[in-house]
Design an enzyme around this catalytic site. Structure first.
Site, mmCIF file in Angstrom:
data_model
loop_
_atom_site.group_PDB
_atom_site.id
_atom_site.type_symbol
_atom_site.label_atom_id
_atom_site.label_comp_id
_atom_site.label_asym_id
_atom_site.label_seq_id
_atom_site.Cartn_x
_atom_site.Cartn_y
_atom_site.Cartn_z
ATOM 1 N N HIS A 163 0.850 -1.194 0.000
ATOM 2 C CA HIS A 163 0.000 0.000 0.000
ATOM 3 C C HIS A 163 0.890 1.251 0.000
ATOM 4 O O HIS A 163 2.008 1.225 0.532
ATOM 5 C CB HIS A 163 -0.855 -0.042 1.271
ATOM 6 C CG HIS A 163 -1.874 1.035 1.372
ATOM 7 N ND1 HIS A 163 -1.590 2.278 1.892
ATOM 8 C CD2 HIS A 163 -3.183 1.057 1.030
ATOM 9 C CE1 HIS A 163 -2.691 3.010 1.866
ATOM 10 N NE2 HIS A 163 -3.666 2.296 1.347
ATOM 11 N N ASP A 185 2.889 -4.227 8.247
ATOM 12 C CA ASP A 185 1.677 -3.443 8.052
ATOM 13 C C ASP A 185 0.503 -4.414 8.215
ATOM 14 O O ASP A 185 0.234 -5.227 7.326
ATOM 15 C CB ASP A 185 1.727 -2.830 6.650
ATOM 16 C CG ASP A 185 0.394 -2.268 6.200
ATOM 17 O OD1 ASP A 185 -0.589 -2.336 6.971
ATOM 18 O OD2 ASP A 185 0.329 -1.759 5.067
ATOM 19 N N GLN A 193 -4.640 -4.885 6.893
ATOM 20 C CA GLN A 193 -5.628 -5.804 6.311
ATOM 21 C C GLN A 193 -5.745 -7.112 7.075
ATOM 22 O O GLN A 193 -6.608 -7.928 6.757
ATOM 23 C CB GLN A 193 -5.275 -6.107 4.850
ATOM 24 C CG GLN A 193 -5.455 -4.943 3.902
ATOM 25 C CD GLN A 193 -6.891 -4.473 3.783
ATOM 26 O OE1 GLN A 193 -7.834 -5.197 4.098
ATOM 27 N NE2 GLN A 193 -7.073 -3.257 3.347
ATOM 28 N N LYS A 244 -10.447 -0.397 10.427
ATOM 29 C CA LYS A 244 -10.525 -1.640 9.663
ATOM 30 C C LYS A 244 -10.829 -2.832 10.567
ATOM 31 O O LYS A 244 -10.932 -3.958 10.116
ATOM 32 C CB LYS A 244 -9.230 -1.865 8.889
ATOM 33 C CG LYS A 244 -9.012 -0.816 7.789
ATOM 34 C CD LYS A 244 -7.879 -1.191 6.878
ATOM 35 C CE LYS A 244 -7.301 0.003 6.147
ATOM 36 N NZ LYS A 244 -7.905 0.236 4.832
ATOM 37 N N CYS A 255 -4.887 2.145 -3.958
ATOM 38 C CA CYS A 255 -3.708 2.730 -3.309
ATOM 39 C C CYS A 255 -2.479 1.845 -3.414
ATOM 40 O O CYS A 255 -1.531 2.000 -2.655
ATOM 41 C CB CYS A 255 -3.945 3.038 -1.835
ATOM 42 S SG CYS A 255 -5.152 4.302 -1.584
HETATM 43 C C1 LIG Z 1 -2.415 -2.789 3.398
HETATM 44 C C2 LIG Z 1 -2.786 -1.420 3.870
HETATM 45 N N1 LIG Z 1 -1.862 -0.663 4.473
HETATM 46 C C3 LIG Z 1 -2.144 0.574 4.924
HETATM 47 C C4 LIG Z 1 -3.392 1.131 4.795
HETATM 48 C C5 LIG Z 1 -3.625 2.526 5.283
HETATM 49 O O1 LIG Z 1 -4.503 2.571 6.324
HETATM 50 P P1 LIG Z 1 -5.072 3.975 6.853
HETATM 51 O O2 LIG Z 1 -5.607 4.670 5.656
HETATM 52 O O3 LIG Z 1 -6.122 3.599 7.819
HETATM 53 O O4 LIG Z 1 -3.939 4.710 7.471
HETATM 54 C C6 LIG Z 1 -4.384 0.384 4.175
HETATM 55 C C7 LIG Z 1 -5.748 0.942 4.016
HETATM 56 O O5 LIG Z 1 -6.238 1.263 2.993
HETATM 57 C C8 LIG Z 1 -4.077 -0.913 3.701
HETATM 58 O O6 LIG Z 1 -4.998 -1.650 3.083
#
Ligand SMILES: Cc1ncc(COP(=O)(O)O)c(C=O)c1O
Lengths: 141, 399
Positions: free
Chosen positions: B113, B190, B193, B216, B354
């Site tokens: 991401h 990270d 998910q 999430k 993203c």
């Molecule tokens: C794999 C992953 N990492 C990071 C994020 C970023 O999360 P947040 O937008 O809540 O900071 C997301 C969310 O879209 C994600 O799916």
């Protein structure tokens, strides 16, 4: 124009988009990217100018049915036009999308988007190409 | 299961398939947030009156709830942030900016991401570290062999998603951590998910730093967690300075910071978020993460089987594991497909999610993504399949 008619023009310009592709001799073209930051439409526009006239337009990219079809329709209308004529047409097109006064005659097939103002979220799709090429033509007159 | 816990599901016929973006909130989480305002509104660690003391205690208790949920050793290893993005930025700019030098290598993958890519790019520009990619196998998964092949003497960090948000592959974090640590490499995970869908045990997996978002895992937006092993977190230089994090300072510029975790939580925090998050974690724990995982895995299989029967659908991650399916309707741009499904109140995500580098992996930039939760049902999948079967009419419906 009734809705069926509009739909079939839009679909035809989506499935068989006119002028789509990257030009072979891209050195003769000016390129600009146009994208919608709020969604995912993204195209590169190539324009060939000669003596104040738009000789050719090409484009390539990924975008939704409204964005691609409007690019196909408007690019076809602009080829062969002088910069002045092109800007006038584009100005009218923006006015139509923004529900302002515009010259219906001038817009021909592009009138299929006359109701687009009813779907605010798709206005950016309908103007993807028009915004890009307006920027590209700026200062060229 | 547990649909009755969600007012939003009771009051509409919405089919919510965008749980990878954010999850719906159960009533108990909503109530925790409202209760904070209706019953207690007060700041924490500042007042000597009952409400402030009460809220401070609830805030501190939440740290313990989270510690237990991810099996950290100490509540001070849990830092409240604004979310995964915020946590990852803290890790990169608070820790690694001060511990890496020019030429050091960071390993990530092309399916990360943006929030686990861009901070590293910026760090590379700032101090000359080098971002490299671990290659993925034919199924777009990260294997230990490929990790091993990507490691050099300069590799200092491996930073990867536990579950990626477009492919939905589940990484074997425990094995990856072993490999990293045998080369003195730190592992950043990270967990955005994964946290709501699979057991995350930072001690068993031996994770060095981890990030996840409350929204999430059925909690509020704007709240998240940064986990770090105590000895590493101690070395994390605060990115934000102000009240709540300093012990003393004087006019000559002398400052002493508080200990962890306060040192890394400058300013009045997102108290409603913390309390809501605590409730959501308790809620998930009560249903049971293993039970959730089992149900979602079954649901995923059902969805894949049904979509496989449709010859005009291309699926991109059929053979991966997590409850995330990416596909396209042939000859229909993903956004048009999403607009069509929305006509039937089916919420999906269209686009590049993203993870813009993923287009080089799939060879397609934009897809429709369905990400499941325990409240989704086979009936909802049947409805989706029916609507897709009628997608011959898509243009009559959306134009
Ligand atoms: C794999 C992953 N990492 C990071 C994020 C970023 O999360 P947040 O937008 O809540 O900071 C997301 C969310 O879209 C994600 O799916």
């Amino acid at each position: 124009m009734d809705n069926d008619m509009k739909r079939s023009i839009i679909l035809d310009n989506y499935s068989n988009a006119r002028n789509r592709g990257i030009p072979d001799n891209s050195d003769d073209y000016i390129m600009i990217n146009s994208n919608n930051q709020s969604c995912i439409d993204n195209i590169n526009i190539y324009v060939k100018l000669k003596d104040g006239v738009i000789e050719d337009i090409k484009y390539e990219g990924e975008a939704c049915v409204i964005a691609i079809s409007s690019t196909s329709i408007i690019s076809s209308m602009l080829i062969g036009k002088t910069l002045k004529e092109a800007n006038e047409l584009l100005g009218n097109y923006f006015n139509m999308i923004e529900e302002k006064e515009y010259d219906k005659e001038l817009l021909g097939e592009a009138n299929v988007y006359e109701d687009m103002y009813k779907q605010p979220s798709r206005k950016t799709c309908a103007t993807l190409f028009a915004r890009g090429i307006t920027n590209l033509l700026k200062g060229k007159e | 299961m547990n649909r009755e816990d969600f007012t939003i599901l009771k009051d509409s016929n919405m089919v919510y398939f965008d749980n990878g973006a954010t999850t719906l909130k159960p009533d108990c989480v909503r109530d925790a947030v409202i209760d904070y305002y209706n019953k207690y509104t007060a700041s924490i660690h500042r007042g000597d009156y009952k409400n402030s003391l009460k809220v401070s205690a609830m805030y501190d208790d939440t740290r313990e709830i989270i510690r237990k949920f991810i099996n950290a050793n100490h509540p001070s290893e849990i830092i409240f942030t604004a979310g995964t993005t915020d946590s990852l930025n803290d890790i990169v700019f608070g820790y690694f900016r001060h511990h890496l030098v020019k030429g050091d290598e960071i390993l990530i993958t092309e399916t990360e991401h943006a929030s686990n890519v861009l901070p590293w790019f910026i760090l590379a520009k700032e101090i000359g570290v080098v971002v490299k990619y671990i290659s993925l196998n034919d199924n777009n998964e990260l294997t230990i062999d490929n990790l091993r092949n990507a490691i050099t003497d300069k590799t200092k960090v491996v930073s990867i998603a536990h579950i990626t948000n477009v492919i939905g592959d589940v990484r074997d974090i425990k094995e990856i951590a072993k490999e990293c640590h045998s080369h003195n490499i730190l592992l950043v995970v990270d967990a955005a998910q994964s946290i709501a869908h699979i057991k995350v045990d930072v001690t068993d997996m031996d994770i060095d730093f981890m990030a996840f978002s409350g929204h999430k895992i059925y909690g509020p937006t704007g709240i998240g967690v940064l986990y770090g092993k105590f000895n590493l977190l101690k070395e994390l230089t605060p990115v934000a300075y102000g009240g709540g994090m300093n012990a003393i300072f004087n006019k000559d510029g002398y400052v002493e910071y508080k200990d962890l975790p306060d040192k890394l939580e400058a300013g009045t925090p997102n108290i409603e978020g913390v309390l809501g998050l605590g409730k959501s974690i308790l809620y998930v724990d009560k249903i049971g993460i293993d039970k959730i995982n089992k149900y979602e895995t079954e649901l995923r299989k059902y969805l894949v089987d049904k979509l496989s029967e449709l010859d005009f659908i291309t699926m991109y991650n059929k053979d991966n594991e997590a409850a995330i399916i990416t596909f396209n309707i042939d000859n229909v741009f993903s956004q048009d497909a999403a607009i069509y499904l929305d006509k039937y109140n089916i919420c999906v995500r269209a686009g590049n999610h993203c993870a813009k580098m993923t287009k080089d992996v799939f060879n397609v930039a934009n897809t429709v993504r369905i990400s499941l939760s325990f409240y989704n049902t086979k009936e909802e999948i049947d409805l989706l399949v029916n609507v897709l079967k009628n997608s011959k009419n898509i243009w009559e419906e959306i134009l």
